[in-house]
Design an enzyme around this catalytic site. Structure first.
Site, PDB file in Angstrom:
ATOM      1  N   LYS A 191       0.834  -1.198   0.000  1.00 15.64           N
ATOM      2  CA  LYS A 191       0.000   0.000   0.000  1.00 15.64           C
ATOM      3  C   LYS A 191       0.872   1.252   0.000  1.00 15.64           C
ATOM      4  O   LYS A 191       2.031   1.229   0.438  1.00 15.64           O
ATOM      5  CB  LYS A 191      -0.897   0.034   1.246  1.00 15.64           C
ATOM      6  N   ARG A 206     -10.463 -11.403   1.943  1.00 16.93           N
ATOM      7  CA  ARG A 206     -11.309 -12.476   1.417  1.00 16.93           C
ATOM      8  C   ARG A 206     -10.610 -13.833   1.510  1.00 16.93           C
ATOM      9  O   ARG A 206     -11.268 -14.869   1.569  1.00 16.93           O
ATOM     10  CB  ARG A 206     -11.714 -12.153  -0.019  1.00 16.93           C
TER      11      ARG A 206
END
Length: 459
Positions: free
Chosen positions: A238, A312
């Site tokens: 990120k 996920r």
């Protein structure tokens, strides 16, 4: 719970708060003395929402507070007052225009919250005296909300996978529930490969924590929370801005833990399983790499398109394990996608469901307790966005379209057809201070789900 106390019958030690609005302000003024009316005129009080005025008796003693409110928004009506009024005990006057006094008192309690682990509080909040029945109703919800906020606000240094597991163990001890966990390579031996893959690069071992509670003949309910205690993005690193608040990426776990506590405290007739995959998505030589293929617990092969789509991955093994228990309902909470925030903003969690009747009941419960959700579709044609050329599917894809939906569709693959499932993509955060919603960690969807479960299992 010091912001709410039980009001004793006949007690006169508290100061009345009379809520009013522009439509009723003239009638409010007529009940006051000439000196008080003059003071209100001189001070410019006009009963606008969010304003308040202190009224004294002829001796100068504070005897009443007038609070301007929006009667259609009782939750925030009193939320700014606990840290604005003088430190004292107050009660809602019978003449108030607010009719939902419990919701107003809840707003007061939420507005009194302060996270003081690392600094001294600026002041003690004022107290609101409520009926015994209201206190009994509100106390668990206020405590659960504070727990979510505290867990999310705590920096990762002191809220890593082990500390998150310890929180669940303490909850289990309080309610005589059974707790077990799989740590580090135990995850591989127990067939939780995606949880291990996401967390293996951290110096703090990944784990899956399971809490079990309830009678065997009650309906089976599984609650799952994404516990990514910090998310660097992995090798798909990120930006600094994107990483700044990633201590909150365990917000789903915080919600699941708090909801489990509410369920057990209320003794709902369910057989509860709480599952929290707790990991840190870090960068090291053994970090999960883009292009790898992982065989999940459910047997699906997943190509890692993006290591920053890690939530996920940890959830899919937990969902597969939950489905093996043949539950009557699965609920998961996750701070899963920025796309949900782009679609709905920071205040509305996205609700996905494979049963529209259950979804409608959750949405209705959210409206009742002023904890709104918004349903987004499981639009199955978008599954093609997660196609892989060498595995069953990928964890992400090239398209930036419908990111919240494709993430939910990924998770749906791990829930068997016909098994009811709810997925909440929640922000768990307030970007700025507002009445009742201080900056930092926030419970979003917690009260809605608890109200729904109470209705579903208690009627």
């Amino acid at each position: 719970m010091s912001a709410l106390i039980e009001r004793q019958p006949g007690a006169r030690h508290s100061i009345a708060i009379e809520t009013t609005d522009t439509a009723h302000y003239a009638a409010t003024r007529r009940r006051l003395s000439a000196a008080q009316r003059r003071w209100l005129s001189d001070s410019g009080f006009a009963a606008s929402a969010g304003s308040f005025a202190l009224l004294s008796d002829p001796a100068g003693k504070l005897v009443r507070v007038l609070a301007g409110v929006d009667p259609h928004d009782p939750l925030t009506a009193l939320a700014a007052l606990p840290c604005s009024l003088p430190e004292a005990t107050y009660h809602l006057a019978a003449e108030s225009v607010l009719t939902d006094t419990a919701l107003a008192a809840l707003g007061w309690a939420l507005g009194a919250y302060q996270f003081n682990r690392y600094r001294q509080p600026k002041r003690a909040p004022a107290r609101l005296a409520v009926s015994a029945a209201e206190l009994q109703q509100l106390a668990p919800v206020v405590q659960a909300t504070a727990q979510v906020r505290d867990l999310v606000n705590t920096p990762t240094e002191e809220m890593g996978p082990r500390q998150l597991a310890e929180t669940i163990k303490q909850l289990g001890k309080a309610h005589k529930a059974k707790v077990r966990e799989w740590v580090g390579d135990d995850l591989l031996e127990a067939n939780f490969p995606t949880i291990h893959a996401v967390g293996r690069a951290s110096h703090r071992a990944p784990r899956l924590v399971e809490l079990g509670w309830g009678k065997s003949d009650h309906p089976k309910l599984v609650v799952i929370g994404k516990g990514v205690c910090f998310d660097t993005g992995g090798l798909d690193l990120k930006s600094s801005d994107g990483m700044r608040w990633m201590k909150k990426d365990m917000g789903g776990a915080a919600h699941a833990i708090a909801l489990a506590g509410l369920i057990m405290q209320a003794k709902l007739p369910v057989r509860l399983t709480l599952l929290v995959p707790a990991v840190e998505n870090a960068v090291a030589g053994n970090a999960m790499r883009p292009g790898e293929v992982i065989t999940t617990r459910a047997g699906h092969t997943v190509e890692i398109d993006n290591t920053d789509a890690e939530g996920r991955l940890v959830l899919c093994d937990a969902l597969a394990y939950a489905a093996e228990q043949q539950p009557e309902l699965i609920v998961d909470f996750a701070t899963l996608t920025g796309a949900a925030r782009v679609a709905l903003g920071p205040d509305l969690p996205a609700l996905f469901a494979n049963d529209d009747g259950i979804a409608a009941a959750v949405l209705a419960a959210g409206r009742t307790v002023n904890d709104p959700l918004w349903q987004l579709p499981l639009w199955r044609p978008y599954r093609r966005m997660l196609d892989s050329y060498l595995a069953d599917f990928a964890n992400a894809g090239a398209s930036r379209h419908a990111g919240a939906i494709t993430a939910a569709l990924y998770l749906e693959r791990f829930v068997p057809d016909g098994m009811p499932w709810l997925h909440l993509d929640t922000y768990a955060w307030n970007d700025s201070d507002r009445p009742g919603r201080p900056r930092g960690g926030e419970a979003m969807g917690l009260r809605a789900l608890f109200a729904f479960l109470q209705q579903r299992y208690r009627g």
